[in-house]
Write an enzyme that holds these catalytic residues in place. Sequence first.
Site, short mmCIF file in Angstrom:
data_model
loop_
_atom_site.label_atom_id
_atom_site.label_comp_id
_atom_site.label_asym_id
_atom_site.label_seq_id
_atom_site.Cartn_x
_atom_site.Cartn_y
_atom_site.Cartn_z
N GLU A 89 -9.48 -10.47 -7.88
CA GLU A 89 -8.57 -9.35 -7.64
C GLU A 89 -7.36 -9.42 -8.58
O GLU A 89 -6.90 -8.39 -9.07
CB GLU A 89 -8.14 -9.33 -6.17
CG GLU A 89 -9.30 -8.96 -5.24
CD GLU A 89 -8.97 -9.04 -3.76
OE1 GLU A 89 -9.85 -8.71 -2.95
OE2 GLU A 89 -7.83 -9.43 -3.41
N HIS A 117 -2.25 -5.44 1.57
CA HIS A 117 -3.57 -6.07 1.42
C HIS A 117 -3.35 -7.53 1.06
O HIS A 117 -2.34 -7.88 0.44
CB HIS A 117 -4.34 -5.38 0.28
CG HIS A 117 -5.53 -6.16 -0.19
ND1 HIS A 117 -6.73 -6.13 0.47
CD2 HIS A 117 -5.69 -7.01 -1.24
CE1 HIS A 117 -7.59 -6.93 -0.17
NE2 HIS A 117 -6.99 -7.47 -1.21
N THR A 163 -5.52 -6.87 10.79
CA THR A 163 -5.74 -5.59 10.08
C THR A 163 -5.13 -4.42 10.84
O THR A 163 -4.50 -3.55 10.24
CB THR A 163 -7.27 -5.35 9.92
OG1 THR A 163 -7.84 -6.48 9.26
CG2 THR A 163 -7.56 -4.09 9.13
N ARG A 165 2.53 -6.49 8.99
CA ARG A 165 1.85 -5.29 9.52
C ARG A 165 2.45 -4.84 10.85
O ARG A 165 2.54 -3.64 11.12
CB ARG A 165 0.36 -5.55 9.62
CG ARG A 165 -0.32 -5.50 8.25
CD ARG A 165 -1.75 -5.89 8.34
NE ARG A 165 -2.47 -5.67 7.09
CZ ARG A 165 -3.56 -6.34 6.74
NH1 ARG A 165 -4.07 -7.25 7.54
NH2 ARG A 165 -4.17 -6.07 5.60
N ARG A 216 -2.13 -14.33 4.65
CA ARG A 216 -2.83 -13.68 5.76
C ARG A 216 -2.12 -13.94 7.09
O ARG A 216 -2.03 -13.06 7.94
CB ARG A 216 -4.29 -14.13 5.81
CG ARG A 216 -5.09 -13.59 4.62
CD ARG A 216 -6.52 -14.07 4.58
NE ARG A 216 -7.37 -13.36 5.52
CZ ARG A 216 -7.84 -12.13 5.31
NH1 ARG A 216 -7.52 -11.46 4.22
NH2 ARG A 216 -8.61 -11.55 6.20
N LYS A 238 0.83 -1.22 0.00
CA LYS A 238 0.00 0.00 0.00
C LYS A 238 0.86 1.27 0.00
O LYS A 238 2.08 1.22 0.25
CB LYS A 238 -0.94 -0.04 1.21
CG LYS A 238 -1.96 -1.17 1.14
CD LYS A 238 -2.98 -1.03 2.26
CE LYS A 238 -3.99 -2.17 2.20
NZ LYS A 238 -5.06 -2.01 3.21
N PHE A 257 -15.43 3.97 6.90
CA PHE A 257 -14.04 4.29 6.51
C PHE A 257 -13.82 4.26 5.00
O PHE A 257 -12.72 4.50 4.53
CB PHE A 257 -13.05 3.35 7.22
CG PHE A 257 -13.29 1.88 6.97
CD1 PHE A 257 -12.85 1.26 5.80
CD2 PHE A 257 -13.93 1.10 7.93
CE1 PHE A 257 -13.06 -0.09 5.57
CE2 PHE A 257 -14.16 -0.26 7.71
CZ PHE A 257 -13.72 -0.85 6.52
N TYR A 266 -12.54 -1.59 -3.76
CA TYR A 266 -13.03 -1.70 -2.38
C TYR A 266 -14.55 -1.58 -2.28
O TYR A 266 -15.08 -1.30 -1.21
CB TYR A 266 -12.34 -0.66 -1.50
CG TYR A 266 -10.95 -1.09 -1.06
CD1 TYR A 266 -10.77 -2.20 -0.25
CD2 TYR A 266 -9.82 -0.38 -1.45
CE1 TYR A 266 -9.51 -2.61 0.16
CE2 TYR A 266 -8.54 -0.78 -1.05
CZ TYR A 266 -8.40 -1.90 -0.24
OH TYR A 266 -7.16 -2.30 0.17
N ASN A 307 -2.19 0.23 6.54
CA ASN A 307 -1.70 -1.01 7.16
C ASN A 307 -0.77 -1.82 6.26
O ASN A 307 -0.73 -3.04 6.32
CB ASN A 307 -2.86 -1.84 7.71
CG ASN A 307 -3.80 -2.32 6.64
OD1 ASN A 307 -3.66 -1.95 5.48
ND2 ASN A 307 -4.76 -3.14 7.00
P1 CMP Z 1 -7.47 -4.48 3.44
O1 CMP Z 1 -6.98 -5.84 3.74
O2 CMP Z 1 -6.90 -3.81 2.26
O3 CMP Z 1 -9.07 -4.51 3.27
C1 CMP Z 1 -9.90 -3.43 3.62
C2 CMP Z 1 -9.15 -2.30 4.22
O4 CMP Z 1 -9.95 -1.36 4.91
C3 CMP Z 1 -8.22 -2.82 5.30
O5 CMP Z 1 -7.18 -3.56 4.72
C4 CMP Z 1 -7.84 -1.54 6.01
O6 CMP Z 1 -6.84 -0.81 5.29
C5 CMP Z 1 -9.13 -0.76 5.90
N1 CMP Z 1 -9.89 -0.81 7.17
C6 CMP Z 1 -10.52 -1.88 7.70
N2 CMP Z 1 -11.13 -1.53 8.87
C7 CMP Z 1 -10.86 -0.21 9.04
C8 CMP Z 1 -11.22 0.73 10.06
N3 CMP Z 1 -11.97 0.37 11.11
N4 CMP Z 1 -10.79 2.00 9.92
C9 CMP Z 1 -10.04 2.36 8.85
N5 CMP Z 1 -9.68 1.52 7.86
C10 CMP Z 1 -10.07 0.24 7.96
#
Ligand code: CMP
Length: 138
Positions: A126, A115, A91, A102, A85, A9, A57, A49, A112
Amino acid sequence: MNRTFIIIKPDAVRNKYSGKIIDRIESEGFRILGLRLLQLSDSQAKEFYAVHKERPFYNDLCKFMTSGPVMVAALQADNAVQKWRDLIGATDPAEAAANTIRKLYAESKEANAVHGSDSDDNAQQEIAFFFKDSDLIG
Ligand code: CMP
């Protein structure tokens, strides 16, 4: 052998962690089938997304994902989705296990670092979002 889709990211690219993350991908035994550096457009981020579009968010996430270059990759390994994962951790980096990507490199729950697909079906979708079949190593 299975496939997963990953994104390094904007925070991780900006913080110059992409080389360290690619090194980890290789040392953990994933095979890189395709790899691109690109800047997501607003419409690409929103579409990618879309599953989160009702979440509070969503807009901030799309803005963040277009804030700088990202690297997208298709990876191959046994149980690639779960293996990735496990390697990236929770996350929220505050909840991620020691030595996960992470934990080591993420800034926050939003920024974070990486992905990863959450299922084999989503991995296929994807990967197809960013790569033609002919872009991938056979
Ligand atoms: P990702 O695995 O890319 O999938 C969805 C993304 O949404 C996740 O990683 C985070 O970057 C983001 N995300 C998920 N939950 C939250 C949250 N509570 N606040 C902000 N960003 C979030």
